[in-house]
Design a protein around this motif. Structure first.
Motif, PDB file in Angstrom:
ATOM      1  N   GLN A 116      16.090  29.227 106.468  1.00  0.00           N
ATOM      2  CA  GLN A 116      15.332  30.286 105.805  1.00  0.00           C
ATOM      3  C   GLN A 116      14.077  30.681 106.587  1.00  0.00           C
ATOM      4  OE1 GLN A 116      13.763  29.184 101.996  1.00  0.00           O
ATOM      5  NE2 GLN A 116      12.896  27.294 102.752  1.00  0.00           N
ATOM      6  N   ASP A 117      13.599  31.872 106.314  1.00  0.00           N
ATOM      7  CA  ASP A 117      12.355  32.359 106.892  1.00  0.00           C
ATOM      8  C   ASP A 117      11.271  32.103 105.856  1.00  0.00           C
ATOM      9  OD1 ASP A 117      10.544  33.583 108.558  1.00  0.00           O
ATOM     10  OD2 ASP A 117      11.064  35.610 107.907  1.00  0.00           O
ATOM     11  N   SER A 118      10.382  31.168 106.144  1.00  0.00           N
ATOM     12  CA  SER A 118       9.386  30.764 105.168  1.00  0.00           C
ATOM     13  C   SER A 118       8.037  30.559 105.835  1.00  0.00           C
ATOM     14  CB  SER A 118       9.829  29.459 104.493  1.00  0.00           C
ATOM     15  OG  SER A 118       8.824  28.957 103.658  1.00  0.00           O
ATOM     16  N   GLU A 119       6.991  30.779 105.077  1.00  0.00           N
ATOM     17  CA  GLU A 119       5.636  30.516 105.549  1.00  0.00           C
ATOM     18  C   GLU A 119       5.297  29.030 105.427  1.00  0.00           C
ATOM     19  OE1 GLU A 119       3.342  32.778 106.947  1.00  0.00           O
ATOM     20  OE2 GLU A 119       5.201  33.952 107.055  1.00  0.00           O
ATOM     21  N   GLN A 120       6.048  28.314 104.595  1.00  0.00           N
ATOM     22  CA  GLN A 120       5.779  26.899 104.379  1.00  0.00           C
ATOM     23  C   GLN A 120       6.509  26.032 105.402  1.00  0.00           C
ATOM     24  OE1 GLN A 120       6.958  26.640 100.148  1.00  0.00           O
ATOM     25  NE2 GLN A 120       4.871  25.878  99.839  1.00  0.00           N
ATOM     26  N   ILE A 121       5.952  24.871 105.658  1.00  0.00           N
ATOM     27  CA  ILE A 121       6.641  23.867 106.456  1.00  0.00           C
ATOM     28  C   ILE A 121       7.627  23.176 105.523  1.00  0.00           C
ATOM     29  CG2 ILE A 121       6.359  21.662 107.647  1.00  0.00           C
ATOM     30  CD1 ILE A 121       3.746  22.776 108.783  1.00  0.00           C
ATOM     31  N   GLU A 122       8.843  23.032 105.994  1.00  0.00           N
ATOM     32  CA  GLU A 122       9.917  22.452 105.185  1.00  0.00           C
ATOM     33  C   GLU A 122      10.080  20.978 105.545  1.00  0.00           C
ATOM     34  OE1 GLU A 122      12.036  23.324 102.118  1.00  0.00           O
ATOM     35  OE2 GLU A 122      11.504  25.063 103.318  1.00  0.00           O
ATOM     36  N   VAL A 123      10.000  20.112 104.559  1.00  0.00           N
ATOM     37  CA  VAL A 123      10.242  18.683 104.751  1.00  0.00           C
ATOM     38  C   VAL A 123      11.487  18.335 103.948  1.00  0.00           C
ATOM     39  CG1 VAL A 123       9.353  16.347 104.411  1.00  0.00           C
ATOM     40  CG2 VAL A 123       7.784  18.186 105.090  1.00  0.00           C
ATOM     41  N   ILE A 124      12.519  17.891 104.654  1.00  0.00           N
ATOM     42  CA  ILE A 124      13.802  17.573 104.018  1.00  0.00           C
ATOM     43  C   ILE A 124      14.114  16.110 104.302  1.00  0.00           C
ATOM     44  CG2 ILE A 124      16.253  18.129 103.912  1.00  0.00           C
ATOM     45  CD1 ILE A 124      15.449  20.950 105.026  1.00  0.00           C
ATOM     46  N   ASN A 125      14.195  15.330 103.235  1.00  0.00           N
ATOM     47  CA  ASN A 125      14.446  13.895 103.374  1.00  0.00           C
ATOM     48  C   ASN A 125      15.820  13.553 102.810  1.00  0.00           C
ATOM     49  OD1 ASN A 125      14.105  11.069 101.661  1.00  0.00           O
ATOM     50  ND2 ASN A 125      13.368  10.982 103.770  1.00  0.00           N
ATOM     51  N   PHE A 126      16.596  12.807 103.580  1.00  0.00           N
ATOM     52  CA  PHE A 126      17.921  12.367 103.175  1.00  0.00           C
ATOM     53  C   PHE A 126      17.827  10.926 102.692  1.00  0.00           C
ATOM     54  CE2 PHE A 126      18.374  15.791 106.121  1.00  0.00           C
ATOM     55  CZ  PHE A 126      19.392  16.554 105.595  1.00  0.00           C
ATOM     56  N   ALA A 135      16.432   9.459 106.532  1.00  0.00           N
ATOM     57  CA  ALA A 135      16.247  10.364 107.657  1.00  0.00           C
ATOM     58  C   ALA A 135      15.457  11.565 107.147  1.00  0.00           C
ATOM     59  CB  ALA A 135      17.588  10.806 108.223  1.00  0.00           C
ATOM     60  N   THR A 136      14.608  12.099 108.003  1.00  0.00           N
ATOM     61  CA  THR A 136      13.754  13.205 107.592  1.00  0.00           C
ATOM     62  C   THR A 136      13.724  14.290 108.658  1.00  0.00           C
ATOM     63  OG1 THR A 136      12.356  11.657 106.361  1.00  0.00           O
ATOM     64  CG2 THR A 136      11.422  13.830 106.816  1.00  0.00           C
ATOM     65  N   LEU A 137      13.865  15.522 108.205  1.00  0.00           N
ATOM     66  CA  LEU A 137      13.778  16.700 109.062  1.00  0.00           C
ATOM     67  C   LEU A 137      12.575  17.517 108.606  1.00  0.00           C
ATOM     68  CD1 LEU A 137      14.974  18.698 111.167  1.00  0.00           C
ATOM     69  CD2 LEU A 137      16.332  19.665 109.279  1.00  0.00           C
ATOM     70  N   ILE A 138      11.706  17.858 109.556  1.00  0.00           N
ATOM     71  CA  ILE A 138      10.531  18.687 109.262  1.00  0.00           C
ATOM     72  C   ILE A 138      10.653  19.943 110.114  1.00  0.00           C
ATOM     73  CG2 ILE A 138       8.018  18.816 109.241  1.00  0.00           C
ATOM     74  CD1 ILE A 138       8.010  15.727 109.133  1.00  0.00           C
ATOM     75  N   ILE A 139      10.533  21.095 109.464  1.00  0.00           N
ATOM     76  CA  ILE A 139      10.711  22.377 110.148  1.00  0.00           C
ATOM     77  C   ILE A 139       9.484  23.246 109.925  1.00  0.00           C
ATOM     78  CG2 ILE A 139      12.143  24.444 110.353  1.00  0.00           C
ATOM     79  CD1 ILE A 139      14.341  22.774 108.831  1.00  0.00           C
ATOM     80  N   ASN A 140       8.927  23.754 111.011  1.00  0.00           N
ATOM     81  CA  ASN A 140       7.874  24.756 110.932  1.00  0.00           C
ATOM     82  C   ASN A 140       8.563  26.093 111.207  1.00  0.00           C
ATOM     83  OD1 ASN A 140       5.777  26.588 111.413  1.00  0.00           O
ATOM     84  ND2 ASN A 140       4.433  24.986 112.205  1.00  0.00           N
ATOM     85  N   HIS A 141       8.829  26.840 110.152  1.00  0.00           N
ATOM     86  CA  HIS A 141       9.565  28.095 110.292  1.00  0.00           C
ATOM     87  C   HIS A 141       8.772  29.136 111.080  1.00  0.00           C
ATOM     88  CE1 HIS A 141      12.808  26.841 107.603  1.00  0.00           C
ATOM     89  NE2 HIS A 141      11.892  26.389 106.776  1.00  0.00           N
ATOM     90  N   LYS A 142       7.444  29.046 111.047  1.00  0.00           N
ATOM     91  CA  LYS A 142       6.616  30.041 111.734  1.00  0.00           C
ATOM     92  C   LYS A 142       6.749  29.957 113.251  1.00  0.00           C
ATOM     93  CE  LYS A 142       2.965  29.577 108.393  1.00  0.00           C
ATOM     94  NZ  LYS A 142       1.538  29.380 108.226  1.00  0.00           N
ATOM     95  N   ASN A 143       6.744  28.730 113.804  1.00  0.00           N
ATOM     96  CA  ASN A 143       6.786  28.606 115.260  1.00  0.00           C
ATOM     97  C   ASN A 143       8.119  28.054 115.779  1.00  0.00           C
ATOM     98  OD1 ASN A 143       6.721  25.800 114.893  1.00  0.00           O
ATOM     99  ND2 ASN A 143       4.547  25.623 115.373  1.00  0.00           N
ATOM    100  N   GLY A 144       9.042  27.745 114.871  1.00  0.00           N
ATOM    101  CA  GLY A 144      10.369  27.278 115.260  1.00  0.00           C
ATOM    102  C   GLY A 144      10.440  25.812 115.659  1.00  0.00           C
ATOM    103  N   LYS A 145       9.335  25.082 115.562  1.00  0.00           N
ATOM    104  CA  LYS A 145       9.341  23.666 115.940  1.00  0.00           C
ATOM    105  C   LYS A 145       9.970  22.821 114.839  1.00  0.00           C
ATOM    106  CE  LYS A 145       5.317  23.721 118.988  1.00  0.00           C
ATOM    107  NZ  LYS A 145       3.974  23.141 119.213  1.00  0.00           N
ATOM    108  N   ARG A 146      10.663  21.763 115.280  1.00  0.00           N
ATOM    109  CA  ARG A 146      11.322  20.836 114.357  1.00  0.00           C
ATOM    110  C   ARG A 146      11.056  19.409 114.812  1.00  0.00           C
ATOM    111  NH1 ARG A 146      16.888  23.187 112.494  1.00  0.00           N
ATOM    112  NH2 ARG A 146      17.492  21.024 112.482  1.00  0.00           N
ATOM    113  N   LYS A 147      11.067  18.517 113.846  1.00  0.00           N
ATOM    114  CA  LYS A 147      10.925  17.091 114.133  1.00  0.00           C
ATOM    115  C   LYS A 147      11.927  16.364 113.251  1.00  0.00           C
ATOM    116  CE  LYS A 147       8.503  13.358 115.509  1.00  0.00           C
ATOM    117  NZ  LYS A 147       8.454  12.915 116.860  1.00  0.00           N
TER     118      LYS A 147
END
Length: 160
Positions: free
Chosen positions: A38-48, A128-140
């Motif tokens: 998604q295109d979002s202003e928020q940083i997305e934190v997704i934990n499995f 496992a955790t995925l962190i996405i910064n939708h604004k700059n495209g960076k992921r961790k």
């Protein structure tokens, strides 16, 4: 019964989420993929995680606190419990722990078809955790139990 009917899920969502707006539902991978892309202003934190995973349970309060204290972040906890355990395991767990983060149960047992889409380095182990910064495209992505404060450090890392 292996799958919950859409009516049962809808009733469950209404009774469990109340007025908090919490997302609490069973989904297939395409719904999770939409969240990731998604295109979002928020940083997305997704934990499995799963209700049977002790390291997962230990770190859940960190995600709850993050959701409560940082408006720039959206947290989604993705349960990998079986769909038929949603009503008798996941929902009671959410209520008992007082969780208000969005929680989805991923009902897609073909792990090999979607694990690489989360991150090519993921072996499939949890937590496992995925962190996405939708604004700059960076992921961790990390495949381990997180310690207190570690999520915030990772968010800072992808925000620069």
């Amino acid at each position: 019964m292996r799958y919950l009917s859409l009516t049962a899920i809808s009733i469950l969502l209404v009774s469990c989420s109340g007025s908090t707006g919490q997302r609490l539902e069973v989904v297939e991978f395409d719904a999770l993929e939409t969240l990731i892309e998604q295109d979002s202003e928020q940083i997305e934190v997704i934990n499995f995680w799963a209700t049977w995973c002790k390291p997962c349970i230990k770190e859940i309060p960190y995600f709850q606190e993050l959701q409560e204290t940082n408006e720039e972040v959206s947290v989604t906890l993705v349960s990998l419990d079986f769909a038929d355990e949603f009503q008798n395991k996941v929902v009671p767990f959410v209520k008992e722990k007082g969780l208000t983060t969005d929680i989805i149960l991923l009902d897609d047992l073909d792990y090999n078809s979607w694990i690489d889409k989360i991150d090519p380095s993921w072996s499939g182990a949890i937590p496992a955790t995925l962190i996405i910064n939708h604004k700059n495209g960076k992921r961790k992505f990390v495949e381990k139990e997180l310690e207190e404060g570690e999520i915030e450090s990772m968010i800072k890392e992808i925000s620069d």
